[in-house]
Design a protein around this motif. Sequence first.
Motif, PDB file in Angstrom:
ATOM      1  N   THR A 173       0.905  -1.254  -0.190  1.00 31.22           N
ATOM      2  CA  THR A 173      -0.004  -0.030  -0.008  1.00 31.22           C
ATOM      3  C   THR A 173       0.861   1.127  -0.077  1.00 31.22           C
ATOM      4  OG1 THR A 173      -1.775   1.277   1.154  1.00 31.22           O
ATOM      5  CG2 THR A 173      -0.246  -0.056   2.564  1.00 31.22           C
ATOM      6  N   ASP A 182      -3.456   6.718  11.943  1.00 35.96           N
ATOM      7  CA  ASP A 182      -3.375   7.164  10.851  1.00 35.96           C
ATOM      8  C   ASP A 182      -2.360   8.088  10.774  1.00 35.96           C
ATOM      9  OD1 ASP A 182      -3.685   8.012   8.105  1.00 35.96           O
ATOM     10  OD2 ASP A 182      -6.076   7.926   8.042  1.00 35.96           O
ATOM     11  N   ARG A 184      -1.455   9.875   8.322  1.00 30.64           N
ATOM     12  CA  ARG A 184      -1.899  11.063   7.458  1.00 30.64           C
ATOM     13  C   ARG A 184      -2.301  12.243   8.376  1.00 30.64           C
ATOM     14  NH1 ARG A 184      -5.549  10.027   2.375  1.00 30.64           N
ATOM     15  NH2 ARG A 184      -4.788   8.054   2.704  1.00 30.64           N
TER      16      ARG A 184
HETATM   17  P1  ADP Z   1      -4.894   0.913  -0.602  1.00 29.62           P
HETATM   18  O1  ADP Z   1      -5.299   2.006  -1.701  1.00 29.62           O
HETATM   19  O2  ADP Z   1      -3.619   0.496  -0.889  1.00 29.62           O
HETATM   20  O3  ADP Z   1      -5.793  -0.028  -0.330  1.00 29.62           O
HETATM   21  P2  ADP Z   1      -5.949   2.518   1.549  1.00 29.62           P
HETATM   22  O4  ADP Z   1      -6.073   3.782   1.577  1.00 29.62           O
HETATM   23  O5  ADP Z   1      -7.132   1.476   1.528  1.00 29.62           O
HETATM   24  O6  ADP Z   1      -4.840   2.122   0.719  1.00 29.62           O
HETATM   25  O7  ADP Z   1      -5.061   2.558   2.986  1.00 29.62           O
HETATM   26  C1  ADP Z   1      -3.989   2.932   3.215  1.00 29.62           C
HETATM   27  C2  ADP Z   1      -4.229   4.312   3.940  1.00 29.62           C
HETATM   28  O8  ADP Z   1      -4.759   4.026   5.330  1.00 29.62           O
HETATM   29  C3  ADP Z   1      -2.858   5.080   4.491  1.00 29.62           C
HETATM   30  O9  ADP Z   1      -2.790   5.915   3.476  1.00 29.62           O
HETATM   31  C4  ADP Z   1      -3.517   5.754   5.774  1.00 29.62           C
HETATM   32  O10 ADP Z   1      -3.544   7.112   5.314  1.00 29.62           O
HETATM   33  C5  ADP Z   1      -4.671   5.001   6.314  1.00 29.62           C
HETATM   34  N1  ADP Z   1      -4.561   4.459   7.583  1.00 29.62           N
HETATM   35  C6  ADP Z   1      -5.671   4.431   8.481  1.00 29.62           C
HETATM   36  N2  ADP Z   1      -5.083   4.063   9.706  1.00 29.62           N
HETATM   37  C7  ADP Z   1      -3.893   3.668   9.585  1.00 29.62           C
HETATM   38  C8  ADP Z   1      -3.021   3.107  10.355  1.00 29.62           C
HETATM   39  N3  ADP Z   1      -3.289   2.721  11.765  1.00 29.62           N
HETATM   40  N4  ADP Z   1      -1.861   2.658   9.922  1.00 29.62           N
HETATM   41  C9  ADP Z   1      -1.562   2.778   8.587  1.00 29.62           C
HETATM   42  N5  ADP Z   1      -2.522   3.531   7.837  1.00 29.62           N
HETATM   43  C10 ADP Z   1      -3.386   3.959   8.152  1.00 29.62           C
END
Ligand code: ADP
Length: 410
Positions: A173, A182, A184
Motif C-alpha cells: 500500500t 493514521d 496522515r
Molecule cells: P490502498 O489503496 O492501498 O488499499 P488505503 O487507502 O485503503 O490503501 O489504505 C492506506 C491508508 O490507510 C493510508 O494512506 C493511511 O492514511 C490509512 N490508515 C488509516 N489508519 C492507518 C493506520 N493505523 N496505519 C496505517 N495507515 C492507516
Amino acid sequence: MNKLVVKFGGTSVATTAHIQRVAARVLKEVEKGNSLVVVVSAMGKTTDQLVHMANELCAEPSKRELDVLLTTGEQVTISLLSIALQKLGLKAQSFTGWQAGIHTETVPSNARIEQIDTQAIERALAEGKVAVVAGFQGVDSNDNITTLGRGGSDTTAVAIAAAIQAQRCDIYTDVEGVYTSDPRYVKNARKIPQLSYDEMLELAHLGAGVLHPRSVELAKNYEMPMSVRSSYCEEEGTMLKEEVQMEKDIVVRGVAFEGDIIRLTVYYEAPYTSSLASIFTTLAKHHINVDIIVQSVIPNMTPTVSFSVKKEQLKEALIILGEHKDTLGFDHIDHEAELAKVSIVGSGMASNPGVAATMFDCLYKEGIPVKMVSTSEIKVSVVIPQEEMLHAANALHEQFDLSILPETIA
Ligand code: ADP
Ligand code: ASP
Ligand code: MG
C-alpha cells in the motif's frame, strides 16, 4: 515452489508508470522462485469517480447496476498489469472475480465471499503464469456481479491465499505498514512491527482504513500469515500473527477513528412496549450495521435505546424502523449527526483497569464531550462531536505515549 498472494491498492496502480513499477516488483518475486497471484484494485480514485458518475444520473442508483459499474475499475487494472507483466517476459493471465471462481452471497455492494473455486487460478499457476485477479468482486448464485464493500480487495487477497493454501499474503500500500494511528492525520504515528490478528481486527473495525476488516477476520480464521508493507520501498512492513511477544508490556497499541457516525434514539411510551431483540433483529434483517447500543430505563423517565449507525445507512434505518413502528411498539425516533468515534485498542487493556479512566480524563482535560462509550477486553470507544475527532485522536496518541518505541516502556 512457494505460493504467494500479493495485493496492490489503488494508489500503487494509479498510473501506467505505477503499474510498470508493480510489474517490476512482481518479476522480482517470481525470480526468487515464487508462484504468484496478484490481486489489484482500481487505478487511483477510479472507484470514487465511477460512484460520482452514477450519482450524476441518479441520487440512489440501483445497487446491482452500481456493482456492475464499480467492478469495471478493477477490470482495467488486471488487463493493464497483465500486459505490463507480459512485456517483461512473464506469462500472465488476468481474471475477473467470476473468472477466478469467487462466489459470494447475494448482498449487492457488501457481499461476503462464500466459496472460491480455485481451479482456474491453480491451472494458471501450474502453467507457470502469474494470475492477476480483480479485487473487490465476485459473483452470486444468480450470476449477478457483486462487490465486497469499499476497500474489499484486501479481502479478495486473503480469501484466495487461504483457498490456495499460500505461504503468505502481502498487502502492498502507500504506507510502510500499520501505524499506531493514521499517519496522515496523527502527529508522530509510528509503524508497528508486529500486531496480533485480534488487535488489527479491532483497529480495522474501528476505522483504521489500512485494511478491510473482513480480510483480517479471514487471516485469523485460516491462520494466514499476512503483512502490510509499502509498494514504494523495500522496508519491512507490519507482520500480523496470532501471538505477538512484545504486547504483554504494552497497554494501548493504537488509536483508530471514524467520522460520519449518527446516533439514533428510539423513545418508548413504557418499558414493556420495548423489545430490544425485535428492533435489532429487524435492522439486521435489512443489513443495517448497528454499533454502540445504550439502553436507558430509569423510573419516571421515558425509556430509550440509543445506537450508532454509519451516515450512509441512516436513511434506510429510518425507513425500516418507520415501516415497523407498530410492531416494534415505540413512540418516536430522533437522531444526532456530525459525530465521530475514537477508539483506543490494545490487548494489554484486559488486565489494566485504569485505561478507560485515563482516556476519559484526557478527553475531559482537552474539553472534548463524550456522548457514548463502549468497551471490550481490548478496546475503549467513545462517540464525540466530529469536529473534535482529530484533536481527540492526537491527544490520546500522546497520552498513551504511542510514538515511543515499545522496548523503551518498562
Ligand atoms: P490502498 O489503496 O492501498 O488499499 P488505503 O487507502 O485503503 O490503501 O489504505 C492506506 C491508508 O490507510 C493510508 O494512506 C493511511 O492514511 C490509512 N490508515 C488509516 N489508519 C492507518 C493506520 N493505523 N496505519 C496505517 N495507515 C492507516
Ligand atoms: N476499488 C475499491 C475501492 O476503492 C476496492 C479496493 O480498493 O479495495 O473501494
Ligand atoms: Mg485499501
